[in-house]
Scaffold this active site. Structure first.
Site, mmCIF file in Angstrom:
data_model
loop_
_atom_site.group_PDB
_atom_site.id
_atom_site.type_symbol
_atom_site.label_atom_id
_atom_site.label_comp_id
_atom_site.label_asym_id
_atom_site.label_seq_id
_atom_site.Cartn_x
_atom_site.Cartn_y
_atom_site.Cartn_z
ATOM 1 N N SER A 265 3.371 24.722 -3.131
ATOM 2 C CA SER A 265 4.254 25.643 -2.594
ATOM 3 C C SER A 265 5.251 25.152 -2.455
ATOM 4 C CB SER A 265 3.290 24.751 -0.612
ATOM 5 O OG SER A 265 3.951 23.222 -0.560
ATOM 6 N N LYS A 266 6.017 26.112 -1.686
ATOM 7 C CA LYS A 266 7.643 26.311 -1.499
ATOM 8 C C LYS A 266 8.209 25.125 -1.434
ATOM 9 C CE LYS A 266 11.532 28.458 -0.159
ATOM 10 N NZ LYS A 266 11.992 27.615 0.276
ATOM 11 N N ARG A 267 7.422 24.162 0.057
ATOM 12 C CA ARG A 267 7.517 23.275 0.199
ATOM 13 C C ARG A 267 7.929 22.180 -0.703
ATOM 14 N NH1 ARG A 267 4.876 21.543 4.500
ATOM 15 N NH2 ARG A 267 4.091 23.831 5.202
ATOM 16 N N GLY A 269 7.939 22.423 -3.868
ATOM 17 C CA GLY A 269 9.358 23.257 -4.718
ATOM 18 C C GLY A 269 10.313 22.270 -4.067
#
Ligand code: GLU
Length: 507
Positions: A265-267, A269
């Site tokens: 997920s972006k998190r 990342g």
């Protein structure tokens, strides 16, 4: 004659493109090009509550940066325009009406409160998680549960309604997936999805089927997260009488975190030290930009090559492929069923490889804008940059590394490691550099071989060994203990600058 291959990437403009999204684009693109087909970009923006301004442009910019440009899109148009679902709104109602007429869909008049009541109060032992389906359908306000005259009255009064698909009970819905083979679904487990909303806008489920049909899509490749919706789509193809034209499906595996635990997920990342988004993106919540692969200094071709290998290989162990080679070798059947682990270190390895294999003139063109951002330096002398690149490229992984590894060719560096000179400084060293700097003023051939020879020749009269003065010389030129060969540096920065950097320290 077989039909022309037509594939589509159908993102919803709800945010930036996730790595998985770009990979879906890539696999669609490779498949289309391999079969002489068309690659279509269709914007699925029917959910206006999730619409993010700028997201569509972002998606198109991202595709362009990757070099995966669609043949038909909202931007370039095409024979099936418009390619934005919101602009096709008027086309969908007729299909919803057709489904109602054939008994495969129905009007539902339930309010938000009715739906809440259903979820709260209709819990039973055999139905612990009530949804709008064959268990609850007859308890709700719809054109199946209500008498016909009541339904007509509600419709005549203009009561808001949605159209829902009537999912059959205990029917096995099957589909053939190019990656997973035949998959069976139990229709009883799927709820009666809304097809048309109260404002007349279709939901994704109706729009995706109608548009894939109208746009003559032959293959639908999308993320694995859409697998649970697939039985609804298969039934719609059937109910609308288009079963023979249904595209072949492939549901692409998730991209997992490096440890293989769950979807990236972006998190993650952020947590793992890299943003997943491939480009600069204004986060709708924080208003901040997240630097992506482009900003980190990835070469688009390296990024695309890395993405191709996230879940696919050609079976020979080869890892580096040009886009043309990928087009020639890619096959959907070789895409792995299991999720692919994203490894940022491996991503950087690809970029390092590309830097080594890219010619210096091309690299100079990529790096010049980065150099020009450094206000004091002019990076437009491309011939000079090429020479710098030749000396430092083996030390560079991401494009900004060229500045870190080679800034001292372009500006007089700050001396960061003065102690390495000062600690052992003495008269012998002072005299060595003073004399050698004088020699340099008249050295005939300014090249690294002759420079090294004259450096060596100066040593004996000062009772010094080469090792005594090499590090000080490096620090004079570079400011720190790194960089390519010192004589090669001196050759490139030239006589005047070399002498000036020596004399700066002597003073
Ligand atoms: N609009 C869907 C998405 O946002 C497309 C899924 C599909 O390709 O069917 O991913």
């Amino acid at each position: 004659m077989s039909k022309k291959v037509r594939v589509r990437f159908a993102p919803s403009p709800t945010g930036g493109l996730h790595l998985g999204g770009v990979r879906t684009v890539l696999y669609n693109y490779l498949f289309a090009k391999a079969h002489g087909g068309d690659f279509i970009l269709r914007i699925e923006d029917t959910d206006q509550t999730r619409f993010v301004p700028g997201a569509e442009q972002y998606i198109m910019d991202c595709l362009e940066w990757c070099g995966l440009v669609p043949d038909e899109s909202p931007l370039v148009g095409g024979p099936h325009a418009p390619y934005r679902q919101s602009e096709r709104k008027s086309m969908y109602k007729a299909y919803a009406d057709q489904l109602i007429a054939s008994g495969h869909a129905y009007y539902a008049f339930d309010t938000t409160e009715d739906l809440e009541t259903m979820r709260r109060d209709f819990r039973r032992d055999d139905n612990t998680n009530p949804q709008y389906d064959h268990h609850t359908r007859m308890l709700m306000k719809n054109s199946i549960s209500l008498p016909a005259d009541e339904v007509n009255e509600l419709l005549d009064k203009g009561t808001p309604y949605v159209v829902r698909i009537k999912m059959p009970e205990h029917t096995t819905v099957s589909l053939t997936d190019l990656i997973r083979g035949v998959i069976h679904f139990d229709s009883s487990l799927v709820d009666d999805k809304v097809l048309l909303k109260a404002d007349g806008m279709p939901t994704y489920h109706l729009a995706v089927v109608v548009d894939d049909y109208l746009m003559q899509i032959t293959h639908a490749f999308r993320g694995e997260e859409w697998l649970p919706s697939a039985p609804v789509h298969v039934l719609l193809w059937k109910y609308l009488g288009w079963e023979n034209q249904m595209p072949l499906w492939a549901h692409l595996p998730l991209i997992l975190k490096p440890d293989g635990n769950g979807k990236l997920s972006k998190r993650d990342g952020d947590r793992l030290g890299f943003p997943v988004f491939a480009m600069n993106w204004l986060d709708p919540k924080t208003g901040e930009t997240t630097g992506g692969f482009r900003e980190m200094g990835f070469i688009p071709q390296a990024f695309v090559n890395m993405l191709a290998m996230l879940g696919w290989n050609d079976g020979t162990g080869q890892e580096l492929f040009t886009l043309d080679e990928l087009v020639a070798k890619f096959s959907m059947e070789r895409v792995h069923k299991g999720g692919a682990k994203f490894d940022f270190e491996k991503a950087k390895w690809f970029n390092h490889q590309y830097i080594q294999h890219t010619d210096n003139a091309t690299l100079a063109g990529m790096i010049a804008p980065l150099i020009n951002e450094k206000a004091t330096v002019n990076g437009n002398n491309l011939a000079f940059l090429e020479n710098v690149i030749a000396l430092v490229k083996d030390r560079c992984t991401l494009l900004p590394d060229f500045w870190a590894q080679g800034h001292f060719f372009l500006e007089t560096p700050e001396i960061k490691e003065m102690a390495a000179i000062k600690d052992k400084w003495n008269d012998a060293r002072q005299n060595f550099f003073t004399n050698w700097a004088n020699t340099l003023a008249t050295t005939e051939n300014w090249n690294h071989t002759d420079l090294e020879a004259s450096f060596n020749a100066e040593l004996p009269s000062h009772g010094l060994k080469k090792g005594d003065v090499m590090l000080p010389f490096r620090i004079m030129l570079v400011g720190a203990k790194f960089g390519p060969g010192v004589f090669a540096i001196a050759e490139l920065i030239g006589r005047e600058e070399t002498i000036a950097r020596i004399q700066r320290i002597l003073a």
